[in-house]
Enzyme design. Structure first.
Site, mmCIF file in Angstrom:
data_model
loop_
_atom_site.group_PDB
_atom_site.id
_atom_site.type_symbol
_atom_site.label_atom_id
_atom_site.label_comp_id
_atom_site.label_asym_id
_atom_site.label_seq_id
_atom_site.Cartn_x
_atom_site.Cartn_y
_atom_site.Cartn_z
ATOM 1 N N CYS A 1 0.827 -1.206 0.000
ATOM 2 C CA CYS A 1 0.000 0.000 0.000
ATOM 3 C C CYS A 1 0.863 1.260 0.000
ATOM 4 O O CYS A 1 1.433 1.616 -1.026
ATOM 5 C CB CYS A 1 -0.984 -0.034 1.164
ATOM 6 S SG CYS A 1 -2.405 1.073 0.935
ATOM 7 N N HIS B 1 -3.910 -5.184 -0.089
ATOM 8 C CA HIS B 1 -3.609 -5.760 1.224
ATOM 9 C C HIS B 1 -3.675 -7.285 1.219
ATOM 10 O O HIS B 1 -4.722 -7.864 1.460
ATOM 11 C CB HIS B 1 -4.571 -5.207 2.269
ATOM 12 C CG HIS B 1 -4.346 -3.762 2.579
ATOM 13 N ND1 HIS B 1 -3.479 -3.334 3.561
ATOM 14 C CD2 HIS B 1 -4.838 -2.645 1.998
ATOM 15 C CE1 HIS B 1 -3.455 -2.009 3.592
ATOM 16 N NE2 HIS B 1 -4.274 -1.570 2.652
ATOM 17 N N GLU C 1 -2.541 -9.181 3.443
ATOM 18 C CA GLU C 1 -2.711 -9.699 4.804
ATOM 19 C C GLU C 1 -4.177 -9.770 5.208
ATOM 20 O O GLU C 1 -4.537 -10.543 6.086
ATOM 21 C CB GLU C 1 -1.937 -8.837 5.805
ATOM 22 C CG GLU C 1 -2.615 -7.555 6.226
ATOM 23 C CD GLU C 1 -2.608 -6.476 5.161
ATOM 24 O OE1 GLU C 1 -3.285 -5.465 5.332
ATOM 25 O OE2 GLU C 1 -1.907 -6.644 4.134
#
Length: 379
Positions: free
Chosen positions: A263, A353, A355
């Site tokens: 990001c 993202h 994660e």
């Protein structure tokens, strides 16, 4: 932001900087708040959204109509507090229902002083932001209500997101370590620009000991931990202001240490390579964005939260001070750059993202790709 006690029945008004207003009821704390109005298309994961430091100084509009159904638990936050400046929902849940729920979302917003508004047409507000772009906004309730012309003037006095340097406001002040789960295989220095808790956890799952360092960390701080790799996290604000992280990343690239960015970290890599960045009209926020990995051709459904993007050519590799670089990932909705990869050094980044605690997990393989870079460098 000024707040008072909970008052779900209190009238509230949302005022956009272009003069459009929406009237509803207070949700969470009563008072006033200001920020940049953005919308998120996620139908789940509102707790992770609220606690994502990348939403600092933003008022989040949820496009899903029913919010708060599962309440709030103590396991899912991405950080120690709620970071959104304000919260906008259409139909808040009257009673949460989930075996992990400890309290209602309304109670959590109130306890943390987050001013919100409910009962407005969030579909109309979202369409307005898509047509006009993200803009400054204020939410007012209780004693903060007043003449709309005066409220509008206050909204227009709020600083814009463009040019905002915010990572230092959300990053850790002291370094800390997240131990590897099981046998420690690698050590990573992670630069906290607004890191989410799930990010070091995803690395720890792969045997990585993660040393999370403040945004002000120096090259000496990074290499003092003896890293096999260096990670640059997500975070809020305008990447054009992030001169120190860019300088630090260039120092890492010069040493050819395996590098991964997510990001804000992707935008930092773009700047370090000599590319520009720009503000998107209304950004990408949600958990349903289609991205193609151009190295494999695979299309992933991904989680996003970014209002800025890297300006890099899509059609061919570019020459940079650190060798050739190419756009590795692209958003299929609008061709926005979603990832970069160096061809001559062990470095890559993505704008979204992988994660994503709330899902989807299509892109979790990127942490394995980071491990592969470190394995290759060690060999």
């Amino acid at each position: 932001m000024t707040t008072s006690t909970r008052g779900a029945s209190a009238p509230a008004v949302l005022v956009l900087e272009d003069g459009r207003t929406f009237r509803g009821r207070a949700y969470g704390a009563v008072g006033e708040t200001f920020g940049e109005a953005v919308f998120s298309t996620g139908m789940t994961g509102y707790q992770e959204t609220l606690t994502d430091p990348s939403y600092h100084r933003q008022v989040v509009v949820m496009t899903a109509p029913h919010i708060g159904n599962t309440g709030v638990n103590d396991e899912d936050p991405e950080s120690q507090r709620i970071w959104v400046a304000g919260y906008v929902v259409r139909d808040p849940a009257r009673t949460p229902s989930n075996w992990r729920s400890r309290r209602s979302l309304d109670e959590e917003l109130t306890a943390q002083g987050v001013v919100g508004i409910s009962g407005i047409d969030t579909r109309a507000l979202t369409r307005h932001l898509r047509e006009r772009g993200a803009m400054r906004v204020g939410i007012f309730s209780g004693e903060a209500l007043g003449d709309e012309a005066a409220l509008l003037a206050r909204v227009r006095a709020v600083p814009q997101m463009k040019g905002a340097d915010l990572s230092g406001e959300v990053a850790t002040a002291e370094a800390y370590t997240v131990p590897a789960i099981g046998t420690r295989k690698f050590t990573v220095a992670a630069i906290d620009l607004g890191i989410k808790g799930m990010t070091p956890h995803r690395m720890a799952e792969r045997g990585i000991e993660v040393h999370v360092l403040p945004a002000t960390a120096t090259v000496e701080d990074v290499y003092a931990v003896g890293p096999d790799g260096v990670f640059f996290s997500n975070g809020p604000g305008d990447p054009a202001t992030a001169d120190h992280p860019v300088s630090l990343m260039r120092a890492v690239l010069e040493r050819s240490t395996p590098l991964f960015g997510i990001c804000f970290g992707n935008q930092i890599l773009g700047r370090a390579l000599g590319f520009g960045t720009y503000k998107l009209k209304y950004g990408h926020r949600g958990i349903n964005q289609p991205v193609q990995d151009r190295t494999t051709g695979k299309v992933e459904v991904t989680a996003h939260n970014h209002g800025f993007a890297v300006d890099a050519p899509l059609d061919a590799p570019s020459d940079t001070p650190y060798g050739r670089a190419e756009v590795s990932h692209v958003c299929l909705n609008d061709n926005v750059v979603e990832g970069l990869r160096l061809l001559d050094r062990p470095a890559f980044s993505v704008q979204y993202h992988p994660e994503a605690a709330a899902g989807p997990h299509d892109a979790a393989y990127l942490f394995d790709r980071f491990v592969s870079l470190m394995e290759g460098q060690r060999a």
